[in-house]
Design an enzyme around this catalytic site. Sequence first.
Site, PDB file in Angstrom:
ATOM      1  N   SER A 190       0.798  -1.231   0.000  1.00 13.38           N
ATOM      2  CA  SER A 190       0.000   0.000   0.000  1.00 13.38           C
ATOM      3  C   SER A 190       0.825   1.272   0.000  1.00 13.38           C
ATOM      4  O   SER A 190       0.369   2.302  -0.471  1.00 13.38           O
ATOM      5  CB  SER A 190      -0.949  -0.008   1.194  1.00 13.38           C
ATOM      6  OG  SER A 190      -0.216  -0.110   2.393  1.00 13.38           O
ATOM      7  N   HIS A 218      -5.577  -4.196  -1.307  1.00 10.66           N
ATOM      8  CA  HIS A 218      -5.420  -3.077  -2.254  1.00 10.66           C
ATOM      9  C   HIS A 218      -5.461  -3.571  -3.696  1.00 10.66           C
ATOM     10  O   HIS A 218      -4.828  -2.969  -4.569  1.00 10.66           O
ATOM     11  CB  HIS A 218      -4.112  -2.326  -1.990  1.00 10.66           C
ATOM     12  CG  HIS A 218      -4.180  -1.392  -0.829  1.00 10.66           C
ATOM     13  ND1 HIS A 218      -4.719  -0.132  -0.903  1.00 10.66           N
ATOM     14  CD2 HIS A 218      -3.810  -1.563   0.464  1.00 10.66           C
ATOM     15  CE1 HIS A 218      -4.651   0.458   0.275  1.00 10.66           C
ATOM     16  NE2 HIS A 218      -4.107  -0.386   1.130  1.00 10.66           N
ATOM     17  N   LYS A 249     -12.384  -1.263   1.048  1.00 16.52           N
ATOM     18  CA  LYS A 249     -11.650  -0.414   0.102  1.00 16.52           C
ATOM     19  C   LYS A 249     -12.424  -0.369  -1.225  1.00 16.52           C
ATOM     20  O   LYS A 249     -13.466   0.273  -1.289  1.00 16.52           O
ATOM     21  CB  LYS A 249     -10.213  -0.918  -0.035  1.00 16.52           C
ATOM     22  CG  LYS A 249      -9.447  -0.710   1.270  1.00 16.52           C
ATOM     23  CD  LYS A 249      -7.961  -0.955   1.179  1.00 16.52           C
ATOM     24  CE  LYS A 249      -7.251  -0.433   2.407  1.00 16.52           C
ATOM     25  NZ  LYS A 249      -6.903  -1.467   3.400  1.00 16.52           N
TER      26      LYS A 249
END
Length: 415
Positions: A190, A218, A249
């Site tokens: 990340s 991610h 996310k």
Amino acid sequence: MAYSNKLKEVFTTELKNIEDAGLFKKERFIHAPQDADIEVEFPVGAKLEKVINMCANNYLGLSSHPDVIKAAHDGLDVRGYGMSSVRFICGTQDIHKELEAKVTKFLGTEDTILFPSCMDANTGVFEAILTKEDVMISDRLVHASIVDGMRLCEAMHDTFKHANMEHLESKLQLHADKRLKVIITDGVFSMDGDTAPLDQIVELAEKYDALVFVDDSHASGFIGKTGRGVHEKYGVMGKIDILTTTFGKALGGASGGCVSGRKEIVEMCRQKARPYLFSNTIAPVVVSGVLKVLDILSETTERRDKLEANAKYWRDGLTEAGFVLKDGDTPIVPVMLFNAKLAQDVSNDLYKEGIYAIGFFFPVVAKGQARIRTQISAAHEIHHLDKALAAFKKVGAKYDILGKTKQEIIDKYGM
Ligand SMILES: *Cc1c(COP(=O)(O)O)cnc(C)c1O
């Protein structure tokens, strides 16, 4: 009085130390739904500013998507607000099982178990499946929640240098006598936005009879041709034994996570993972939202395609402007400034230009590696990116860092 001044002082002193070290984290308040355009109160008490958000994990722009909001409303109406129970007592609804099946299909795994968050998935899984006879071999840059998960597990822990396959191989040889060896990595890292070379990792795992663990928080939803994740990008779908990810996310951005992978490993988690056994799972309203997100993403790759194009446009624009970037091809684009104060100053100036992108510095990243981590979203339109590019260029010129090398920036501002 139990909470005497003397006791209180323990904490006030500690808090002051954090502040004196320049490490005090301040929240900024967003007075709007999560989107490309947001209204921010920063610092606290200041007048609200309309800014373009360049630092959300809202990669696919689904956090406030009308269809997702509607699905969440429907879930609330049909299955209620809360479960008031952990899964194995009376906290499992049909929609929880439906979501587990849908995630399994989306990720191309054998089975899936939901957790309240990916942090919980990571803190629960190692302890549930490993013993003293085993070893966990992790990349040195894995996410904090994985570090915590490994701390809770009695298996031996070792590391390999970031994405260094020779080093990983030497560790696999060193631990050849263990019952189970688990290679542990993030899919996308990340802070740097680079991807783990999962093709090579799987090859080593096969050669040395090891398991592969990937945290794709991610990546799920947008990395790989159809957005399945880093395992799709490297052509190793079906070969990741333990895949954890978050719904907080790209996949709607609310909350929740899972362990997906080998059937037996998922079953072990159902029997033994403590955050699964002792904490409520995802609320029905969120389950309904994530189900909708997966439907949208299974129907069309439009959003991940737009995200990919946006990220390329952004990266090319910054490169052309003369910024030093971290190499990569994900929507995480770190603009390297090296010096912590410079990163904060640039971030503050960008904010004045209507761009919200915060600086990262030690201890979040290594000393001398301060940066502004920009994150691109499918919610961004070209006009957002053009405005942000203009602001970056203006601020970059002010600090005379455009077209300068890493060494030149460090010479001017220090590490
Ligand atoms: C964000 C993140 C998590 C935590 O996810 P939550 O569902 O919010 O707990 C875990 N691992 C990685 C790599 C992350 O980036």
